[in-house]
Motif scaffolding. Structure first.
Motif, PDB file in Angstrom:
ATOM      1  N   GLU A 146     -15.262   1.031  -7.305  1.00 30.18           N
ATOM      2  CA  GLU A 146     -14.161   0.488  -8.091  1.00 30.18           C
ATOM      3  C   GLU A 146     -13.421   1.631  -8.783  1.00 30.18           C
ATOM      4  O   GLU A 146     -14.029   2.657  -9.103  1.00 30.18           O
ATOM      5  CB  GLU A 146     -14.686  -0.478  -9.166  1.00 30.18           C
ATOM      6  N   PRO A 147     -12.120   1.436  -9.044  1.00 29.49           N
ATOM      7  CA  PRO A 147     -11.410   2.454  -9.835  1.00 29.49           C
ATOM      8  C   PRO A 147     -11.941   2.426 -11.265  1.00 29.49           C
ATOM      9  O   PRO A 147     -12.022   1.351 -11.852  1.00 29.49           O
ATOM     10  CB  PRO A 147      -9.942   1.980  -9.788  1.00 29.49           C
ATOM     11  N   VAL A 148     -12.326   3.568 -11.779  1.00 29.18           N
ATOM     12  CA  VAL A 148     -12.914   3.625 -13.119  1.00 29.18           C
ATOM     13  C   VAL A 148     -12.335   4.773 -13.936  1.00 29.18           C
ATOM     14  O   VAL A 148     -11.734   5.702 -13.403  1.00 29.18           O
ATOM     15  CB  VAL A 148     -14.450   3.801 -13.070  1.00 29.18           C
ATOM     16  N   GLU A 149     -12.591   4.688 -15.224  1.00 30.62           N
ATOM     17  CA  GLU A 149     -12.055   5.672 -16.151  1.00 30.62           C
ATOM     18  C   GLU A 149     -13.172   6.142 -17.068  1.00 30.62           C
ATOM     19  O   GLU A 149     -13.982   5.328 -17.515  1.00 30.62           O
ATOM     20  CB  GLU A 149     -10.996   4.941 -16.986  1.00 30.62           C
ATOM     21  N   PHE A 150     -13.216   7.426 -17.330  1.00 29.80           N
ATOM     22  CA  PHE A 150     -14.162   7.939 -18.318  1.00 29.80           C
ATOM     23  C   PHE A 150     -13.406   8.144 -19.610  1.00 29.80           C
ATOM     24  O   PHE A 150     -12.634   9.084 -19.729  1.00 29.80           O
ATOM     25  CB  PHE A 150     -14.822   9.225 -17.827  1.00 29.80           C
ATOM     26  N   LYS A 151     -13.610   7.226 -20.555  1.00 30.96           N
ATOM     27  CA  LYS A 151     -12.856   7.305 -21.804  1.00 30.96           C
ATOM     28  C   LYS A 151     -13.576   8.236 -22.769  1.00 30.96           C
ATOM     29  O   LYS A 151     -14.795   8.319 -22.762  1.00 30.96           O
ATOM     30  CB  LYS A 151     -12.746   5.904 -22.438  1.00 30.96           C
ATOM     31  N   GLU A 152     -12.774   8.888 -23.593  1.00 33.69           N
ATOM     32  CA  GLU A 152     -13.368   9.677 -24.671  1.00 33.69           C
ATOM     33  C   GLU A 152     -14.074   8.695 -25.614  1.00 33.69           C
ATOM     34  O   GLU A 152     -13.497   7.684 -26.003  1.00 33.69           O
ATOM     35  CB  GLU A 152     -12.272  10.407 -25.452  1.00 33.69           C
ATOM     36  N   LEU A 167      -6.960   4.874  -4.956  1.00 36.80           N
ATOM     37  CA  LEU A 167      -7.838   4.165  -5.903  1.00 36.80           C
ATOM     38  C   LEU A 167      -7.992   2.713  -5.467  1.00 36.80           C
ATOM     39  O   LEU A 167      -7.949   1.800  -6.283  1.00 36.80           O
ATOM     40  CB  LEU A 167      -7.232   4.187  -7.307  1.00 36.80           C
ATOM     41  N   ALA A 168      -8.105   2.502  -4.156  1.00 39.11           N
ATOM     42  CA  ALA A 168      -8.183   1.148  -3.583  1.00 39.11           C
ATOM     43  C   ALA A 168      -6.970   0.326  -4.045  1.00 39.11           C
ATOM     44  O   ALA A 168      -5.852   0.832  -3.986  1.00 39.11           O
ATOM     45  CB  ALA A 168      -9.504   0.482  -3.937  1.00 39.11           C
ATOM     46  N   MET A 179      -7.984  10.859 -19.039  1.00 33.07           N
ATOM     47  CA  MET A 179      -8.409  11.413 -17.741  1.00 33.07           C
ATOM     48  C   MET A 179      -8.000  10.459 -16.613  1.00 33.07           C
ATOM     49  O   MET A 179      -8.023   9.251 -16.805  1.00 33.07           O
ATOM     50  CB  MET A 179      -9.939  11.598 -17.748  1.00 33.07           C
ATOM     51  N   ALA A 180      -7.610  11.011 -15.447  1.00 33.02           N
ATOM     52  CA  ALA A 180      -7.182  10.172 -14.324  1.00 33.02           C
ATOM     53  C   ALA A 180      -8.338   9.310 -13.846  1.00 33.02           C
ATOM     54  O   ALA A 180      -9.499   9.697 -13.947  1.00 33.02           O
ATOM     55  CB  ALA A 180      -6.693  11.052 -13.179  1.00 33.02           C
ATOM     56  N   LYS A 181      -7.990   8.158 -13.320  1.00 32.77           N
ATOM     57  CA  LYS A 181      -9.029   7.280 -12.803  1.00 32.77           C
ATOM     58  C   LYS A 181      -9.645   7.869 -11.538  1.00 32.77           C
ATOM     59  O   LYS A 181      -9.025   8.668 -10.852  1.00 32.77           O
ATOM     60  CB  LYS A 181      -8.432   5.913 -12.485  1.00 32.77           C
ATOM     61  N   LYS A 182     -10.859   7.435 -11.266  1.00 29.82           N
ATOM     62  CA  LYS A 182     -11.536   7.845 -10.037  1.00 29.82           C
ATOM     63  C   LYS A 182     -12.022   6.603  -9.311  1.00 29.82           C
ATOM     64  O   LYS A 182     -12.219   5.556  -9.922  1.00 29.82           O
ATOM     65  CB  LYS A 182     -12.739   8.730 -10.370  1.00 29.82           C
ATOM     66  N   LEU A 183     -12.207   6.757  -8.000  1.00 22.14           N
ATOM     67  CA  LEU A 183     -12.737   5.655  -7.203  1.00 22.14           C
ATOM     68  C   LEU A 183     -14.225   5.936  -7.007  1.00 22.14           C
ATOM     69  O   LEU A 183     -14.598   6.830  -6.255  1.00 22.14           O
ATOM     70  CB  LEU A 183     -12.009   5.600  -5.858  1.00 22.14           C
ATOM     71  N   MET A 184     -15.059   5.202  -7.742  1.00 24.28           N
ATOM     72  CA  MET A 184     -16.485   5.555  -7.740  1.00 24.28           C
ATOM     73  C   MET A 184     -17.394   4.374  -7.436  1.00 24.28           C
ATOM     74  O   MET A 184     -17.130   3.243  -7.808  1.00 24.28           O
ATOM     75  CB  MET A 184     -16.871   6.109  -9.117  1.00 24.28           C
ATOM     76  N   LYS A 185     -18.486   4.709  -6.777  1.00 26.22           N
ATOM     77  CA  LYS A 185     -19.582   3.764  -6.612  1.00 26.22           C
ATOM     78  C   LYS A 185     -20.307   3.658  -7.942  1.00 26.22           C
ATOM     79  O   LYS A 185     -20.384   4.636  -8.685  1.00 26.22           O
ATOM     80  CB  LYS A 185     -20.598   4.351  -5.640  1.00 26.22           C
ATOM     81  N   ASN A 209     -10.138  12.129   0.008  1.00 29.85           N
ATOM     82  CA  ASN A 209      -9.654  11.252  -1.059  1.00 29.85           C
ATOM     83  C   ASN A 209      -9.900  11.978  -2.371  1.00 29.85           C
ATOM     84  O   ASN A 209     -11.028  12.047  -2.860  1.00 29.85           O
ATOM     85  CB  ASN A 209     -10.376   9.900  -1.050  1.00 29.85           C
ATOM     86  N   GLY A 210      -8.836  12.548  -2.915  1.00 28.07           N
ATOM     87  CA  GLY A 210      -8.941  13.348  -4.137  1.00 28.07           C
ATOM     88  C   GLY A 210      -9.342  12.557  -5.367  1.00 28.07           C
ATOM     89  O   GLY A 210      -9.623  13.135  -6.411  1.00 28.07           O
ATOM     90  N   ARG A 211      -9.385  11.249  -5.261  1.00 22.96           N
ATOM     91  CA  ARG A 211      -9.809  10.428  -6.402  1.00 22.96           C
ATOM     92  C   ARG A 211     -11.290  10.074  -6.330  1.00 22.96           C
ATOM     93  O   ARG A 211     -11.792   9.321  -7.154  1.00 22.96           O
ATOM     94  CB  ARG A 211      -8.983   9.135  -6.479  1.00 22.96           C
TER      95      ARG A 211
END
Lengths: 356, 237
Positions: free
Chosen positions: A177-183, B161-162, A1-7, B125-127
């Motif tokens: 931070e950029p994060v990833e939800f891994k399977e 993504l920063a 899955m694509a990374k997301k920029l999340m709090k 921001n689509g991400r």
């Protein structure tokens, strides 16, 4: 899955949903409001239920109810709100109910501040509520780790029938931070919730499920406590986790958890530039506390002293000293309130200790 | 002539980042510039945290009373009304995230209506979570638009993504925003990003794989607002 920029708050909420959490009961408080905010938007879309309770006390008791019915349920709050939940947490522990509680710590005591802090270590690891109970307490040091630990939090709660707390600070909650939800590749085997109150009728072939923490007879209460203590011993043996970073042959060992451990890593890099080998022991579970790993790292011959770094007046400091049992000198760097030490301040402390 | 820009969008979409960059380039071109921080709902991450940067560069900043003091209930100063009639040539409104954050703009509806040059930009921001699908964005955009009591005049692609942003993030945003634009009939005002990323995007534009309509102006930015790990440890939340 694509990374997301999340709090961190958003990430924790999404990770909980992906771990199968379908019920959230909470009450607003900064700096964790982004968790209920996110849950309120997402849970109805996955067939779950978000409910803003009239208070933290109501929320934790709704968690008790949902958990008693066998649901994957969580609540979140920040320091003063967690204090309000403490009675309910003790009841959850007594009734052996699994659930996840997130505490995005802010400054205290009292109303304190809305900046980050680590003042709730004692509360999380030494009780907080009444009675002889423990929670498993997970302490992520990045937004990604908070995501990765969320699946574990729910699984551990179910396996050991215990409340699990994720103890993070406001920085984790608010930092993007950029994060990833891994399977999840290795899912843990979960026991069936045969104890859950899911509806009983005559001839259904099983006993009534009773969710309760009241044991009037001394013997019965003793039995429940023995059961809990035996379980805690298993948790200590099986589920203690920590990260050892650069510890082998180090001269000084830093002990820190959460975001502060991450700052310690920057300090370790600064010290390395000056030719000083510094290592870090980072508890990932702060209960059970990684006593053996801590002792082994600090009691190496190469180590002259250890420094515990916290944003409080020295709470984990006590557990580090107990682990070392007087065999090495343990120093402390930190301030109560919300002043987060910088890498440079930690380096200064390292230098000061070496001079002494 | 006074040129007013209102920046609205979801939490963490990049409104304040764009506001700072616009303000700095405005003063550089010799225009008298004011930034209005009108975020009443989030105690953290407001443009006013970069007060000294703005003021050192000769940019006036108006911000809610008690902002940046740790107090959560802030209030808008009456001074905001002055920016509609004073001699500032560039006025930038930086709103709070989501529909609740945009409510504070609604009270100036009559004042905005009298402006002859007004841009209302919706940043995407689509991400960011809950912002990666067309329907999610349109639903949110409608709500924000109505609580701000303003019509959006342009969309801004700020998909990133920063520090980990790559060209594929911006291209993902391109695809997303083109659908949003088609369905809402709102034109795309600009695509923003750091200079290296926009240089890469230019290559795609030159070889004709992208439609200029869905890109708008290329707007290179420097990062002032986003806090990576290192700045967090020095600046706190």
């Amino acid at each position: 899955m694509a990374k997301k920029l999340m709090k961190g708050c958003e990430a924790v909420a999404e990770a909980a949903i992906q771990a199968g959490c379908r019920y959230f009961f909470g009450y607003p408080i900064t700096p964790q409001n982004d968790i209920p905010e996110y849950m309120s938007a997402r849970l109805p879309k996955v067939g779950g239920c978000f409910l803003q309770a009239e208070s933290e006390i109501a929320a934790i008791n709704m968690v008790y109810g949902a958990s008693g019915a066998g649901a994957r349920v969580m609540t979140s709050s920040s320091s003063p709100g967690i204090s309000l939940k403490m009675e309910g947490i003790s009841y959850l522990a007594g009734a052996e109910l699994p659930c996840v509680i997130v505490n995005m710590m802010r400054g205290g005591p009292g109303l304190g501040s809305i900046q980050a802090s680590q003042g709730d270590y004692f509360q999380a690891t030494k009780g907080g509520g009444h009675g002889d109970y423990h929670m498993i307490v997970l302490a992520p040091s990045s937004v990604q780790e908070a995501i990765d630990l969320m699946q574990d939090a729910f699984d551990l709660a179910d396996i050991y029938r215990t409340p699990v707390m994720m103890l993070a600070d406001g920085i984790i909650g608010q930092m993007m931070e950029p994060v990833e939800f891994k399977e999840t590749t290795k899912k843990r085997e979960l026991p069936e919730k045969t104890w859950a109150a899911t509806g009983w009728k005559e001839g259904c072939g099983r006993d009534r499920a009773v969710i309760n923490s009241l044991y009037i007879e001394n013997e019965e209460l003793q039995e429940m406590n023995d059961r809990l203590q035996a379980r805690y011993a298993t948790i200590q043996a099986e589920e203690t986790r920590c990260e050892l970073y650069n510890t082998e042959g180090a001269e000084i060992i830093l002990c820190a958890y959460g975001t502060i451990a991450r700052i310690c890593k920057s300090a370790i890099a600064l010290a390395a530039k000056e030719g000083v080998k510094v290592g870090l022991v980072r508890p990932i579970t702060i209960w059970p506390f990684p006593t053996d790993a801590m002792r082994n790292a600090i009691c190496q011959d190469s180590v002259t002293s250890a420094i515990t770094v916290e944003v409080n007046a020295g709470q984990m400091f006590e557990d580090v000293r107990l682990a070392v049992d007087g065999k090495k000198k343990v120093d402390f760097l930190g301030r109560p309130g919300s002043f987060v030490p910088t890498a440079e301040e930690i380096l200064d402390k390292i230098k000061q200790i070496r001079r002494a | 002539m006074k040129h007013t820009t209102v920046l609205i969008g979801n939490f963490g979409s990049g409104k304040s980042e764009l506001a700072i960059n616009m303000a700095l380039s405005s003063v550089k071109s010799g225009k008298k510039t004011v930034v209005v921080d009108i975020d009443l709902i989030n105690p953290y991450f407001r443009i006013s945290e970069r007060k000294s940067l703005l003021e050192e560069n000769g940019i006036k900043l108006i911000y809610p009373r008690y902002a940046m003091t740790g107090v959560e209930a802030t209030s808008i100063p009456p001074e905001v009304y002055s920016v509609f009639i004073d001699d500032h040539e560039t006025v930038i409104f930086d709103a709070g995230g989501d529909p609740t954050g945009a409510i504070a703009l609604g009270q100036y509806r009559a004042n905005f209506a009298e402006l002859s040059r007004l841009d209302v930009f919706y940043i995407i921001n689509g991400r960011r979570p809950l912002s990666s699908e067309v329907d999610q964005n349109i639903a949110l955009l409608d709500k924000i638009q109505s609580s701000a009591r303003l019509s959006i005049t342009g969309l801004v692609n700020n998909t990133n993504l920063a520090h980990e942003t790559g060209i594929f993030d911006l291209l993902f945003g391109y695809d997303l925003i083109s659908h949003i634009s088609e369905q809402t009939d709102i034109p795309i005002a600009m695509t923003m990003g750091t200079a290296p990323i926009l240089d890469e995007l230019s290559k795609y534009i030159e070889n004709g794989t992208l439609d200029q309509r869905y890109i708008g102006k290329l707007y290179p930015i420097k990062r002032y607002m986003h806090r990576d790990w290192d700045t967090f440890t020095h600046l706190g939340i």
